[in-house]
Design a protein around this motif. Structure first.
Motif, PDB file in Angstrom:
ATOM      1  N   HIS A 106       0.997  -1.332  -0.457  1.00 58.38           N
ATOM      2  CA  HIS A 106      -0.863   0.166   0.258  1.00 58.38           C
ATOM      3  C   HIS A 106       0.937   1.040   0.125  1.00 58.38           C
ATOM      4  CE1 HIS A 106      -3.705   1.974   2.200  1.00 58.38           C
ATOM      5  NE2 HIS A 106      -3.039   3.251   1.083  1.00 58.38           N
TER       6      HIS A 106
ATOM      7  N   HIS B 159       1.934   5.586  -1.722  1.00 59.65           N
ATOM      8  CA  HIS B 159       0.779   6.510  -2.796  1.00 59.65           C
ATOM      9  C   HIS B 159       2.252   6.768  -3.400  1.00 59.65           C
ATOM     10  CE1 HIS B 159      -3.289   6.256  -1.436  1.00 59.65           C
ATOM     11  NE2 HIS B 159      -2.102   5.939  -0.164  1.00 59.65           N
TER      12      HIS B 159
ATOM     13  N   MET C 190      -1.370   3.088  -4.744  1.00 60.06           N
ATOM     14  CA  MET C 190      -3.215   3.525  -5.163  1.00 60.06           C
ATOM     15  C   MET C 190      -3.438   4.450  -5.917  1.00 60.06           C
ATOM     16  SD  MET C 190      -4.128   1.845  -2.867  1.00 60.06           S
ATOM     17  CE  MET C 190      -3.880   0.737  -1.971  1.00 60.06           C
TER      18      MET C 190
ATOM     19  N   LYS D 140      -9.695  -1.173  -5.682  1.00 63.06           N
ATOM     20  CA  LYS D 140      -9.909  -0.183  -4.408  1.00 63.06           C
ATOM     21  C   LYS D 140     -11.263   0.924  -4.150  1.00 63.06           C
ATOM     22  CE  LYS D 140      -8.148   1.745  -0.559  1.00 63.06           C
ATOM     23  NZ  LYS D 140      -6.893   2.448  -0.428  1.00 63.06           N
TER      24      LYS D 140
ATOM     25  N   HIS E 262      -4.629   0.035   5.439  1.00 62.31           N
ATOM     26  CA  HIS E 262      -4.044   0.400   7.381  1.00 62.31           C
ATOM     27  C   HIS E 262      -4.617   0.062   8.225  1.00 62.31           C
ATOM     28  CE1 HIS E 262      -6.724   3.269   5.305  1.00 62.31           C
ATOM     29  NE2 HIS E 262      -5.875   3.461   4.355  1.00 62.31           N
TER      30      HIS E 262
ATOM     31  N   ASP F 146       1.553   2.907   3.367  1.00 58.94           N
ATOM     32  CA  ASP F 146       0.645   3.797   3.698  1.00 58.94           C
ATOM     33  C   ASP F 146       1.537   5.090   3.301  1.00 58.94           C
ATOM     34  OD1 ASP F 146      -1.713   5.615   2.257  1.00 58.94           O
ATOM     35  OD2 ASP F 146      -2.791   5.331   4.739  1.00 58.94           O
TER      36      ASP F 146
HETATM   37 ZN    ZN Z   1      -3.505   4.562   1.331  1.00 57.54          ZN
END
Ligand code: ZN
Ligand code: DOR
Length: 329
Positions: free
Chosen positions: A12, A14, A38, A95, A166, A238
């Motif tokens: 995960h 970004h 993502m 997602k 998360h 994340d």
């Molecule tokens: Zn995220």
């Protein structure tokens, strides 16, 4: 002393787009053989055409490292069976963001009661569902309140793989074992920090993220889950870069952790005398759960100190100035 990892994965992250993507992607591709990238870009990666373009963009930015970009499509309520079936072979997952719960999620799902036709198609096509599981309630309670939604989805679609992204609470950790088809990712920052680290003293905007950091009790539950070596738990950082200006002036949510993930994870597992669990957490569990085979890479960490710089270009990392014990070779 060295620590060798086989094809670590960040399930995960970004990576953004354009210049930001070019700047941050190497931090991920140098440490990881693949990552779930993502789709909450602007516009979101919500069509097959955008999906192909984004995979290409990430692959280019990841070079020269052999790196598998696993890009989930951004959930649309109007996906058609024809569209998903035709693209099934290239797709990785979908997602789901409830509309407005986090950065660039305005185009997410406004009414969760309307998603079942798409979930039904996904179950038939064996396409995993990744979820940002938060309600629009009182912020510390948002994830707890969402557990009943996970429960409904997992029991209505028992063959659909549902990944709680998360997770941050004891409730989500306990819920993980209720259904065979439910899995989760855990971030480094939710394992290490509590809400007090962000606002118990001077406010630290670089620890502001969604879901927000939680209580010591929740953090302990997440740590025990990871340290139990649970097979349904995957690492997903994340890591979510925003420029320092955007963090300070617009209050953007997201912790930038990409450059120091494996060193800090090694420190965490070593502090708990459980270094042997790291390989499964950062790779093996994800490979099994998703059935992916990332490029074969060996990533080596050495016992050598380094200090996290105050900023990477315009981005401030969560733990600027901290001295770490493990270093990427
Ligand atoms: Zn995220
Ligand atoms: O803190 C967060 N930042 N949480 C998310 O869910 C999204 C992310 C972002 O894209 O900035």
């Amino acid at each position: 002393m060295n620590l060798t990892l086989k094809s670590p994965l960040d399930m995960h992250v970004h990576l953004r787009q354009d210049d930001m993507l070019k700047q941050v992607t190497p931090f991920t591709s140098s440490q990881f053989a693949g990552a779930v990238c993502m789709p909450n870009t602007q516009p979101p990666v919500d069509t097959i055409e955008r999906y192909r373009a984004y995979v290409r963009e990430v692959t280019e930015a990841a070079s020269p490292f052999a790196f598998a970009p696993y890009v989930p499509l951004f959930f649309r309520e109007d996906f058609s069976r024809e569209e998903l079936t035709a693209a099934r072979e290239e797709l990785f997952a979908i997602k789901l963001y409830p509309a407005g719960v986090t950065t660039n999620s305005e185009g997410g799902v406004a009414e969760l009661s309307k998603i079942e036709p798409v979930l039904d198609m996904m179950q038939d096509l064996d396409l995993p569902l990744l979820v940002h599981g938060e309600t629009h309630g009182y912020s510390p309670d948002r994830e707890r309140e969402f557990v009943s939604v996970y429960d409904h989805i997992a029991s209505t679609f028992p063959k659909l793989r549902v990944i709680m992204e998360h997770i941050t609470t004891s409730d989500a950790a306990e819920f993980l074992d209720k259904h065979e088809n439910v899995f989760c990712t855990v971030t480094l920052h939710h394992m290490l920090y509590t809400l007090d680290d962000m606002l118990g003293g001077m406010f630290d905007p670089f620890l502001f993220c969604k879901p927000i950091l939680k209580s010591p009790k929740d953090r302990a539950a997440i740590q025990s889950l990871v340290l139990s070596g649970h097979e349904k738990v995957m690492f997903g950082s994340d890591s979510a870069p925003h420029t320092e200006v955007m963090k300070r002036t617009e209050g953007m949510a997201g912790c930038f952790t990409a450059p120091m993930l494996l060193p800090m994870l090694a420190e965490f597992f070593e502090d708990h005398d459980k270094l042997e669990l790291m390989q499964a957490f950062v790779s093996d569990n994800a490979r099994r759960i998703y059935g992916v085979t990332p490029p074969e890479r060996t990533v080596v960490l050495e016992k050598a100190e380094w200090t996290v710089p105050p900023r990477y270009g315009s981005i401030v990392p969560v733990n600027a100035g901290q001295t770490l014990r493990w270093k990427l070779v």
